[in-house]
Design a protein around this motif. Structure first.
Motif, PDB file in Angstrom:
ATOM      1  N   LYS A  21     -36.076  60.205  36.224  1.00 27.28           N
ATOM      2  CA  LYS A  21     -36.502  58.816  36.039  1.00 27.28           C
ATOM      3  C   LYS A  21     -36.455  58.034  37.356  1.00 27.28           C
ATOM      4  O   LYS A  21     -37.417  57.354  37.723  1.00 27.28           O
ATOM      5  CB  LYS A  21     -35.607  58.179  34.967  1.00 27.28           C
ATOM      6  CG  LYS A  21     -35.697  56.679  34.812  1.00 27.28           C
ATOM      7  CD  LYS A  21     -36.846  56.291  33.938  1.00 27.28           C
ATOM      8  CE  LYS A  21     -36.885  54.853  33.512  1.00 27.28           C
ATOM      9  NZ  LYS A  21     -36.328  53.843  34.347  1.00 27.28           N
ATOM     10  N   LYS A  43     -44.076  60.313  33.904  1.00 32.24           N
ATOM     11  CA  LYS A  43     -43.126  59.366  33.302  1.00 32.24           C
ATOM     12  C   LYS A  43     -43.273  59.332  31.780  1.00 32.24           C
ATOM     13  O   LYS A  43     -42.293  59.199  31.055  1.00 32.24           O
ATOM     14  CB  LYS A  43     -43.330  57.968  33.895  1.00 32.24           C
ATOM     15  CG  LYS A  43     -42.237  56.997  33.485  1.00 32.24           C
ATOM     16  CD  LYS A  43     -42.290  55.699  34.257  1.00 32.24           C
ATOM     17  CE  LYS A  43     -41.233  54.733  33.720  1.00 32.24           C
ATOM     18  NZ  LYS A  43     -41.205  53.482  34.461  1.00 32.24           N
ATOM     19  N   SER A  44     -44.516  59.471  31.302  1.00 31.09           N
ATOM     20  CA  SER A  44     -44.729  59.413  29.852  1.00 31.09           C
ATOM     21  C   SER A  44     -44.053  60.580  29.124  1.00 31.09           C
ATOM     22  O   SER A  44     -43.904  60.552  27.908  1.00 31.09           O
ATOM     23  CB  SER A  44     -46.225  59.391  29.526  1.00 31.09           C
ATOM     24  OG  SER A  44     -46.779  60.679  29.700  1.00 31.09           O
ATOM     25  N   THR A  45     -43.641  61.602  29.868  1.00 32.89           N
ATOM     26  CA  THR A  45     -42.980  62.742  29.216  1.00 32.89           C
ATOM     27  C   THR A  45     -41.454  62.688  29.358  1.00 32.89           C
ATOM     28  O   THR A  45     -40.762  63.541  28.816  1.00 32.89           O
ATOM     29  CB  THR A  45     -43.447  64.087  29.830  1.00 32.89           C
ATOM     30  OG1 THR A  45     -42.953  64.201  31.166  1.00 32.89           O
ATOM     31  CG2 THR A  45     -44.950  64.208  29.839  1.00 32.89           C
ATOM     32  N   LEU A  46     -40.937  61.712  30.093  1.00 29.87           N
ATOM     33  CA  LEU A  46     -39.480  61.660  30.302  1.00 29.87           C
ATOM     34  C   LEU A  46     -38.793  61.218  29.012  1.00 29.87           C
ATOM     35  O   LEU A  46     -39.363  60.494  28.200  1.00 29.87           O
ATOM     36  CB  LEU A  46     -39.133  60.707  31.445  1.00 29.87           C
ATOM     37  CG  LEU A  46     -39.789  61.017  32.802  1.00 29.87           C
ATOM     38  CD1 LEU A  46     -39.276  60.060  33.877  1.00 29.87           C
ATOM     39  CD2 LEU A  46     -39.523  62.461  33.227  1.00 29.87           C
ATOM     40  N   SER A  47     -37.544  61.661  28.887  1.00 30.65           N
ATOM     41  CA  SER A  47     -36.883  61.468  27.594  1.00 30.65           C
ATOM     42  C   SER A  47     -36.050  60.193  27.504  1.00 30.65           C
ATOM     43  O   SER A  47     -35.526  59.879  26.446  1.00 30.65           O
ATOM     44  CB  SER A  47     -35.999  62.677  27.285  1.00 30.65           C
ATOM     45  OG  SER A  47     -35.092  62.851  28.343  1.00 30.65           O
ATOM     46  N   GLY A  48     -35.915  59.465  28.586  1.00 33.54           N
ATOM     47  CA  GLY A  48     -35.156  58.218  28.511  1.00 33.54           C
ATOM     48  C   GLY A  48     -34.492  57.876  29.824  1.00 33.54           C
ATOM     49  O   GLY A  48     -34.720  58.539  30.847  1.00 33.54           O
ATOM     50  N   GLU A  49     -33.668  56.846  29.767  1.00 34.40           N
ATOM     51  CA  GLU A  49     -33.003  56.325  30.973  1.00 34.40           C
ATOM     52  C   GLU A  49     -32.195  57.404  31.691  1.00 34.40           C
ATOM     53  O   GLU A  49     -32.095  57.418  32.909  1.00 34.40           O
ATOM     54  CB  GLU A  49     -32.101  55.161  30.529  1.00 34.40           C
ATOM     55  CG  GLU A  49     -31.833  54.098  31.571  1.00 34.40           C
ATOM     56  CD  GLU A  49     -33.088  53.491  32.219  1.00 34.40           C
ATOM     57  OE1 GLU A  49     -33.139  53.546  33.453  1.00 34.40           O
ATOM     58  OE2 GLU A  49     -33.992  52.994  31.510  1.00 34.40           O
ATOM     59  N   ILE A 105     -47.510  58.294  36.365  1.00 36.09           N
ATOM     60  CA  ILE A 105     -47.499  57.678  35.023  1.00 36.09           C
ATOM     61  C   ILE A 105     -47.481  58.781  33.955  1.00 36.09           C
ATOM     62  O   ILE A 105     -46.759  58.685  32.960  1.00 36.09           O
ATOM     63  CB  ILE A 105     -48.724  56.738  34.841  1.00 36.09           C
ATOM     64  CG1 ILE A 105     -48.504  55.443  35.632  1.00 36.09           C
ATOM     65  CG2 ILE A 105     -48.940  56.412  33.368  1.00 36.09           C
ATOM     66  CD1 ILE A 105     -49.703  54.497  35.637  1.00 36.09           C
ATOM     67  N   ASP A 130     -39.532  72.178  30.639  1.00 34.35           N
ATOM     68  CA  ASP A 130     -40.438  71.375  31.465  1.00 34.35           C
ATOM     69  C   ASP A 130     -39.893  71.000  32.835  1.00 34.35           C
ATOM     70  O   ASP A 130     -40.589  70.388  33.629  1.00 34.35           O
ATOM     71  CB  ASP A 130     -40.799  70.087  30.716  1.00 34.35           C
ATOM     72  CG  ASP A 130     -41.863  70.349  29.667  1.00 34.35           C
ATOM     73  OD1 ASP A 130     -42.429  71.454  29.678  1.00 34.35           O
ATOM     74  OD2 ASP A 130     -42.114  69.454  28.855  1.00 34.35           O
TER      75      ASP A 130
END
Lengths: 491, 327
Positions: free
Chosen positions: B312, B301-307, B298, B263
């Motif tokens: 990010k 962002k909803s597909t990001l895996s974390g900090e 948004i 991705d």
């Protein structure tokens, strides 16, 4: 009426369409170049829940666009064969209209724009809840079947919702699912695509007294090359529209209508099945009692009994096992598990839905965090459905949602789903409010967030917030709820 | 091993061992041009272990030949620096592998960019096009493999971007994006040149990379792609992303590459898209446009895996900007 049309109708009537409770339908006029997606008629109009499988776009000019869609359609039918009130429609095109619309456009551009729109339009048109669409592409010396699932979920009739009933008067359900899924691609050379075992089975309502007719060329008016016995295994070497080219032991090739073929899994899985009988022949004497755990290649299938038997090889024995003992099967199109799970979810057959979702989850690669999270969300909803009074199921649903959150921590809908779960666990109500506040920070437009907040405001207005909250939490809960109401600009 | 070498931008794996004297003489030749016009008088400087080990100047036809002493096994990297008046400097690294003394690469051609044609951080005509510099293939003389790879690459990338966009249901929110292959061959180490050319072309992003093919029975392709989103808005730019893949060389298929190229492509493209929209904006802010940008961000962002997700920070910064503009 033209003779050809009459013939078609006769041929259609000759095949016994219903496979157990599930209905199969076909439509060949949905792809008019000027208005792609407008079908000329409604198929399976009395079926409540259905999907439509569109012929695959075929820029590779493999002539497999219809054939592969037919395989997908048949596999879905096989996987949900005992679901009542369900159906699967195949939308195919023999006029070359899809190819005409594609023209000189970039295939990916066409697929993701015009064809995607057509898929959604056909789903709306046919009142179908799902649409499967995709393309057959060149893949080195082989082909690559790129496929997608679009959920059609009108606002007034959502069906992938997570629902909790708090009393006879108060209940709420929220949408939580993405509407789009990239499904695992199927790849291989043309020959590799058909390594699955196929078995002949007479599907003519009048029976096949001379055997199953195989044609010398792939069309209805072709001569009969030879007859195969009912239940014979056949080796498929190619496909064209609804015809599969098969080769017998004498290397003779002929064409068989796909209706006359049963498709069976490439592989079956047993989950800790202990002390089962493996037999010399189906329903005959026992060879041994064995414990089965794991996946086994299907060496042969026997259809002569009420249910199929699989020939498998264990460490010490090769013998026949009853198909109903298997926990799962491997399909040509892996996404059949997801689609079958969604059918079962709709049919409220949650145990099988969970099994199918789990099967699909195991196939999703770890780096596809978004799909992993989506399946965990479905699993949580299926665990909760009808079980909100049972702490065990709520705990399991919570575990699934925590998993989903670990894959996509910034997806607001996971937070809304968790909020609803915590509302079902009354002492957790303040953490529900926290989760809604988090969902707001991530996406103030999240439908679940808005629905839940409105529901809680309604409870508060009715003086019934104690249905979900302890008395000791009421003051704080009300204050935070009102703050959320202001932020969301709710009345 | 290929993977480790790929990390250090490797270009070479070979197993053929030659019987050589202790200090082998290695040879490098090639040609230097700019838009197919040969450049004479270009300095070719070879550096190994922090010192110049050889140099040469290109002839009238732009060609050069240079001999140099084998690099030591403790310092296997040889850097080629190409300098010509009026052109941007180019650099490339070649390596010796433990099995041999000279780097397998003995030919290196360079296409230089004219310095005056580049203006820093200014995109003349911003577009929604991703430009790909043809990937160079090292470790094999099989030109057809490189040609096939470069022909297929735009489709692979476009496919991944479209997939991501469709999955996020952003089909009608995000406008069309396109992919074009340029003639200029750039290497991932040419960060400044990539950015300059990107601005010159008004690119959404620039993609450059190397493909190293291993020798031996199980041939593998080590693929290093650098994606540099070009738009800059209020000092926000997205860092280059290095995408490393190892693929079986015999199966250079969309399916294999598609599974590997994850991705990242879609995320990069959509973030760059928002940045480009912001950078192109003139006049008062339109609520509908801001809503669209917020929705894209948004969704991404909803597909990001974390900090620790590499996107990010950029997504959060852009969301903040959109909120400010809305206020």
């Amino acid at each position: 009426m033209k003779t050809t049309t009459l013939l078609k109708i006769v041929v259609m009537l000759m095949f016994s369409f219903p496979i157990h409770h599930t209905k199969a339908g076909e439509e060949s006029a949905c792809f008019k170049t000027e208005d792609m997606g407008d079908c000329s008629r409604i198929v399976l109009s009395h079926v409540d829940f259905k999907s439509v499988v569109l012929q695959f776009v075929d820029p590779a000019e493999s002539e497999l666009g219809e054939g592969l869609a037919r395989l997908f359609w048949r596999e879905i039918l096989t996987s949900i064969s005992n679901v009542g009130g369900a159906g699967v429609i195949l939308a195919y095109d023999r006029q070359g209209q899809i190819t005409g619309s594609l023209g000189e456009q970039d295939p990916q551009y066409f697929l993701h724009n015009s064809y995607h729109r057509a898929a959604l339009k056909i789903a709306q048109n046919q009142s179908a809840q799902m649409a499967v669409w995709g393309a057959v592409l060149n893949d080195g010396d082989g082909i690559y079947v790129q496929n997608y699932l679009t959920l059609h979920e009108p606002k007034e009739t959502p069906w992938t919702t997570m629902a909790v009933s708090f009393s006879s008067e108060y209940g709420v359900s929220i949408p939580f699912m993405r509407k789009q899924f990239s499904l695992p691609a199927v790849t291989g050379t043309r020959a590799e695509l058909f390594t699955q075992i196929f078995y002949t089975r007479c599907k003519l309502s009048a029976g096949c007294p001379r055997g199953i007719p195989l044609k010398s060329s792939p069309n209805d008016s072709s001569d009969i090359a030879y007859y195969a016995r009912d239940g014979d295994p056949v080796s498929v070497v190619d496909m064209q529209h609804k015809w599969l080219q098969v080769q017998n032991a004498n290397q003779e090739k002929a064409w068989i209508n796909i209706y006359h073929l049963e498709m069976h899994p490439k592989q079956v899985r047993f989950d800790n099945v202990t002390n089962v009988n493996i037999r010399v022949e189906p329903n005959k004497e026992k060879l041994a009692s064995v414990d089965l755990n794991g996946a086994f290649k299907v060496l042969d299938v026997n259809l002569s009994r009420n249910y199929p038997w699989y020939l498998i090889k264990t460490n010490n024995h090769t013998g026949w096992i009853r198909s109903d003992l298997a926990s799962s099967r491997t399909y040509f199109f892996p996404a059949v598990h997801l689609i079958a799970g969604l059918y079962r979810y709709y049919a409220q057959d949650y145990a099988v839905a969970i099994a199918e979702f789990t099967e699909y989850l195991n196939m999703v690669p770890e780096q596809d965090n978004v799909t992993k999270a989506s399946i965990y969300k479905l699993l949580a909803a299926a665990e909760m459905a009808g079980n909100t009074a049972n702490t065990f199921y709520l705990m399991r649903a919570n575990e699934y949602l925590e998993k989903a959150k670990s894959y996509t921590p910034y997806d607001a809908s996971v937070h809304s789903q968790s909020a609803l779960l915590n509302m079902a666990r009354k002492p957790q109500f303040l953490s529900s409010i926290t989760l809604l506040e988090e969902a707001y920070e991530l996406n103030p437009h999240d439908p679940g967030l808005n629905i839940l907040t409105e529901f809680l405001l309604e409870l508060e207005k009715d003086g019934r917030l104690t249905i979900v909250a302890n008395h000791s939490d009421l003051t704080e809960a009300k204050a935070r709820l009102l703050a959320l109401q202001q932020k969301l600009d709710l009345q | 091993m290929l993977y480790k070498m790929a990390i250090s931008k490797a270009v070479l794996i070979g197993i053929v061992a030659f019987s050589m004297p202790i200090y082998a003489q290695c040879l490098l030749s090639g040609q230097v041009d700019s838009k197919n016009v040969p450049i004479s008088g270009t300095k070719i400087i070879l550096i190994n272990d922090n010192r110049v080990v050889a140099s040469a100047v290109t002839k009238a036809d732009g060609s050069y030949n240079v001999a140099y002493t084998e690099p030591s096994s403790s310092a296997p990297t040889v850097q080629i620096i190409v300098e010509a008046n009026g052109y941007l400097e180019d650099k490339r690294n070649i390596f010796r592998s433990p099995q041999q003394k000279c780097p397998l690469v003995s030919t290196a051609n360079f296409s230089l960019l004219a310095a005056q044609s580049v203006s820093e951080n200014q995109s003349a005509n911003p577009s929604f096009t991703i430009f790909i510099s043809p990937f160079e293939l090292y470790g094999s003389d099989d030109e057809s493999l490189a040609t096939k790879f470069n022909q297929d690459l735009p489709d692979f990338i476009f496919h991944k971007i479209m997939d991501y966009k469709t999955n996020l249901e952003l089909g009608t929110v995000v406008g069309d994006m396109s992919i074009k292959v340029i003639e200029e061959v750039l290497s991932p180490s040419q960060g400044a040149e990539i950015r300059s050319l990107g601005h010159q072309k008004g690119a959404l992003a620039m993609v450059v990379g190397d493909v190293a093919i291993s020798s031996g029975e199980n041939k593998e392709l080590g693929l290093i792609s650098t994606v540099k989103p070009i738009p800059i808005f209020e000092n926000i730019e997205i860092n280059s992303m290095l995408i490393k893949d190892t693929l079986p060389a015999g199966k250079l298929r969309p399916s294999t590459v598609g599974q590997q190229l994850n991705d990242h492509w879609g995320k990069q493209a959509l973030i760059a898209y928002v940045l480009q929209q912001l950078s192109m904006h003139q006049g008062a802010w339109d609520k509908t446009e801001l809503d669209k940008m917020e929705r894209i961000l948004i969704s991404v962002k909803s597909t990001l895996s974390g900090e620790s997700d590499p996107y990010k920070s950029a997504v959060d910064q852009l969301l903040m900007i959109v909120k400010e503009k809305r206020a």
